[in-house]
Design an enzyme around this catalytic site. Structure first.
Site, short mmCIF file in Angstrom:
data_model
loop_
_atom_site.label_atom_id
_atom_site.label_comp_id
_atom_site.label_asym_id
_atom_site.label_seq_id
_atom_site.Cartn_x
_atom_site.Cartn_y
_atom_site.Cartn_z
N ASP A 100 -0.19 -3.85 6.25
CA ASP A 100 -0.74 -2.65 5.81
C ASP A 100 -1.79 -2.09 6.75
O ASP A 100 -2.01 -2.85 7.58
CB ASP A 100 -1.72 -3.38 4.61
CG ASP A 100 -2.56 -2.25 3.86
OD1 ASP A 100 -2.12 -1.27 3.63
OD2 ASP A 100 -3.68 -2.64 3.71
N ASP A 117 -4.99 0.44 5.94
CA ASP A 117 -6.49 0.43 5.33
C ASP A 117 -7.07 -0.94 4.88
O ASP A 117 -6.49 -1.50 4.00
CB ASP A 117 -6.61 1.32 4.31
CG ASP A 117 -6.10 2.72 4.63
OD1 ASP A 117 -7.03 3.62 4.06
OD2 ASP A 117 -5.35 3.09 5.46
#
Length: 270
Positions: free
Chosen positions: A62, A64
């Site tokens: 991922d 963020d």
């Protein structure tokens, strides 16, 4: 390692500061072992596994609040004067309280009319890598691992972040733009939790059945990906994501992933 065990990195609370230690469970009860650690030594950085960890063939992450320290859409919302409103939706989505796609479309809709110049300014002034991010990515690449950044955020941010950190491939959403402004919509399909997991599985299919995988993430939309990986490590994560993963980092930076895998610092890049 015989039976279930936990590898703990940087466990200063156990007077092993800067080291990696291993604890075995005599009855193969990994869940009980982890619960005991959480009950007595929280926070920790740990990985539950039944065999000695090895360098994975695939690293998928991922972006963020995992590879970077910000939520891009929240920071972009600040340029529209809506950060607090957008951030509240983001938090609920990452906690697993809202449908991800619905929450994403709602937040993107609030950005309608914002100039694309705000994206460039946001990238330059707000977006910063997590400590240890580039060391982690470049070290794994050097050791023969394929690196993929997969995000429910946007290519406008993910592409430059991937280039900065060394990721080889990017999967993300695309903001729709017309006349130099955001329309409030998205172009193409949505990258959600199912797409994240599917990306991991597709990449692994090309590497072969015996290949191992590493995934890192922090939110509810990362859970299927974390569960599907050989080593799913929740990084300073929301409770649901932490509980679903077989690894967790509560204290250290992203180089703790290398420690948990048993990769000596002499092999780290940068």
């Amino acid at each position: 390692m015989a039976g279930a065990g936990v590898r703990i990195a940087d466990a200063s609370m156990l007077d092993f500061c800067g080291q990696t230690m291993q604890i075995d469970s005599p009855d193969d009860d990994a869940a009980a072992l982890r619960a005991a650690l959480d009950g007595h030594f929280h926070p920790t950085d740990g990985l539950v596994c039944t065999d000695e960890p090895i360098v994975p063939r695939l690293f998928i992450s991922d972006m963020d609040s995992t590879m970077i320290g910000q939520e891009c859409i929240d920071e972009l919302g600040d340029f529209a004067g809506l950060k607090e409103r957008i951030a509240a939706i983001t938090e609920r989505a990452m906690q697993g309280e809202l449908d991800f796609e619905q929450a994403l479309r709602e937040r993107v809709g609030l950005l309608a009319g914002l100039s694309t110049g705000a994206i460039d300014e946001c990238l330059a002034t707000r977006i910063r890598p997590m400590p240890g991010a580039r060391v982690l990515v470049e070290t794994l690449k050097k050791l023969g691992c394929r690196t993929v950044l997969v995000t429910g955020g946007f290519h406008h941010f993910a592409d430059p972040v991937a280039e900065q950190l060394g990721f080889e491939h990017v999967v993300g959403n695309r903001l729709e733009v017309a006349g130099g402004k955001l329309t409030g919509g998205l172009a193409g399909g949505i990258v959600d939790s199912a797409v994240k997991k599917a990306t991991l599985l597709a990449e692994m299919a090309m590497l072969g059945e015996s290949a191992t995988s590493l995934a890192t993430g922090d939110g509810a939309n990362d859970i299927p990906m974390l569960e599907a990986a050989s080593y799913g490590i929740a990084y300073h994560a929301k409770p649901k994501a932490r509980a679903a993963a077989n690894g967790w980092i509560d204290r250290g930076d992203l180089t703790s992933v290398l420690r948990l895998l048993g990769i000596p610092q002499s092999q780290w890049v940068g």
